[in-house]
Design a protein around this motif. Structure first.
Motif, short mmCIF file in Angstrom:
data_model
loop_
_atom_site.label_atom_id
_atom_site.label_comp_id
_atom_site.label_asym_id
_atom_site.label_seq_id
_atom_site.Cartn_x
_atom_site.Cartn_y
_atom_site.Cartn_z
N HIS A 99 44.53 38.85 39.09
CA HIS A 99 43.90 36.61 39.09
C HIS A 99 44.31 36.39 37.83
O HIS A 99 44.89 36.31 37.15
N ASP B 192 43.44 39.79 30.70
CA ASP B 192 42.30 40.10 32.18
C ASP B 192 43.45 39.31 33.36
O ASP B 192 43.25 37.98 33.51
N GLY B 193 43.34 40.26 34.35
CA GLY B 193 43.66 39.65 35.35
C GLY B 193 45.36 39.44 35.37
O GLY B 193 46.01 39.61 36.08
N ASP C 125 38.53 34.16 40.98
CA ASP C 125 38.44 35.71 40.74
C ASP C 125 36.57 35.80 39.43
O ASP C 125 35.65 36.60 39.56
N GLU C 126 37.01 35.24 38.24
CA GLU C 126 36.10 35.16 37.80
C GLU C 126 34.67 34.26 37.94
O GLU C 126 33.34 34.40 37.05
N HIS D 136 44.21 46.51 35.80
CA HIS D 136 43.13 46.12 35.40
C HIS D 136 43.21 46.23 34.39
O HIS D 136 43.19 47.17 34.12
N HIS E 252 35.00 43.92 40.73
CA HIS E 252 36.73 42.98 40.80
C HIS E 252 36.87 42.92 42.30
O HIS E 252 36.34 43.28 42.90
ZN LIG Z 1 39.77 40.51 35.78
#
Ligand SMILES: [Zn+2]
Length: 420
Positions: free
Chosen positions: A90, A101-102, A135-136, A198, A366
């Motif tokens: 993401h 992150d992502g 996603d978050e 990830h 996830h």
């Molecule tokens: Zn993530």
């Protein structure tokens, strides 16, 4: 079946080119603290999507999007009956989040597809890299992945619900309607599986000095609303021994719950980070304390056990302080097992590439957690310095990202080589 013209170890990603992508992405929504702010469907998120669409075009991939605003780039197989191997991650972030992150999953996936395209391989399946929407969980946790898995509950996609109005408006700005989101569901028969790289969000890889984490399971997660009801009263004149103080019951519950999880459920997690007190005045005895608690465990049966124990403690704490208590389950995300065959393939690839690796459980949710309900999944973790996640100080050494991307590339090649 894939035929390689060169030895497998000759296939590696282009680290410098991937770094350019990473640096470009860090600029989008970059914050003075060194993180990024790319909340789902914000201006910055859309800028990142435009950047992704440009890269997909530059890499000669087939661009696609769906009714949940998931954006894809795919390397197509020439086989008419080809299924699809999904790669994903993401571009969105939490508010004031980190750069890694992502983002590392997207740049690594992109670099793998670019490398495979350059080698002009006859692939037995399509390989599609997806950037999942939200996603978050700015609007709804793992929204895009749930849409792909066909697992969005009707209340999330209902345009009639007032709490969905802002999300519905955000989607409308990009030309999507909530009621069409169900169209994003993929047919499981069309999929080979799903792979994601990830950051770990933990310190286990760093402590073990390992480059690669091979995820075996993603923990299940349950939340409850717990409301203690007592009686308001004058803080000065009410007898200390005759009070029905809702917050006192809640405080004892939180303390006992923490102690119980540590003592009896070593791998379990309890968290309470949300307490609302009424009337909420320093000179009035609290009549109501409303908590949201969260439990995580990799074992569904121990999770159920933990839930029963929590409810029992809440009742005991209420009884001791002359309170009543209401307990309402809110969210249950079952634990997810990653595919054992994929896990072995990743481990063999790491061995062949001479990368140190270890198996671990993911304590963060996830996309694979929901996608594993419809197709085999695996995750490759790379270290997070100091275990920091969801903060501008998130950091992963570049060589670990490079190692992770090569592990991902070789996993794809190994799966292609063993495909029918
Ligand atoms: Zn993530």
């Amino acid at each position: 079946m894939l035929h390689l013209s060169r030895p497998l170890t000759d296939y590696t990603i282009n680290s410098a080119r991937m770094r350019e992508d990473f640096d470009a992405l860090c600029e989008i929504g970059g914050t003075p603290e060194g993180g990024v702010d790319r909340v789902a469907l914000s201006q910055q998120d859309w800028q990142a999507r435009l950047w992704f669409a440009d890269r997909v075009y530059d890499c000669h991939l087939k661009q696609d999007d769906d009714d949940a605003a998931n954006l894809s780039g795919a390397l197509r197989s020439s086989r008419p009956d080809a299924k699809t191997l999904l790669l994903g991650s993401h571009l969105d972030s939490v508010p004031n989040g980190g750069r890694y992150d992502g983002a590392v999953g997207i740049i690594a996936g992109l670099e793998c597809l670019r490398t495979l395209h350059e080698h002009d391989l006859q692939l037995p399946f399509h390989i599609e890299l997806i950037n999942f929407t939200d996603d978050e969980g700015t609007w709804h946790s793992l929204f895009g992945a749930r849409a792909v898995a066909g697992m969005l509950p009707p209340e999330v996609t209902s345009e009639a619900r007032i709490e969905n109005a802002a999300f519905s408006a955000a989607l409308a700005r990009v030309g999507l309607r909530l009621r069409d989101v169900a169209n994003a569901k993929r047919d499981p028969a069309s999929l080979v599986g799903y792979l994601e790289l990830h950051i770990e969000h933990g310190t286990r890889l760093e402590r073990a000095n390992a480059s690669i984490g091979v995820v075996t399971d993603i923990v299940g997660r349950t939340t409850y609303d717990i409301v203690f009801h007592g009686a308001a009263g004058h803080s000065g004149t009410t007898d200390m021994y005759k009070r029905r103080d809702a917050l006192r019951g809640a405080a004892q519950f939180i303390t006992r719950a923490h102690e119980l999880v540590r003592a009896r459920y070593g791998d379990g997690i309890f968290n309470c980070g949300d307490v609302a007190v009424e009337p909420g005045k320093y000179n009035i005895i609290p009549s109501k304390a409303e908590l949201t608690i969260e439990l995580r465990h990799v074992s569904e049966s121990l999770m159920a056990d933990m839930e029963m124990a929590m409810i029992q403690i809440a009742r005991e704490c209420a009884a001791v302080h002359g309170l009543t208590v209401d307990v309402k389950p809110v969210i249950h995300m079952p634990a997810a097992a990653m595919n054992p065959g994929f896990i072995q393939v990743i481990e063999s690839c790491c061995d062949a590439l001479d990368l140190s690796h270890m198996r671990l459980v993911s304590y963060a949710g996830h996309a694979a957690q929901v996608i594993s309900q419809v197709t085999p999944c695996a995750m490759i973790f790379v270290p997070s310095a100091g275990g920091v996640g969801h903060a501008p100080t998130e950091y992963t050494p570049w060589e670990d990202i490079e190692a992770g991307a090569n592990a991902l590339l070789h996993t794809i090649l190994a799966l292609a080589a063993s495909a029918e």
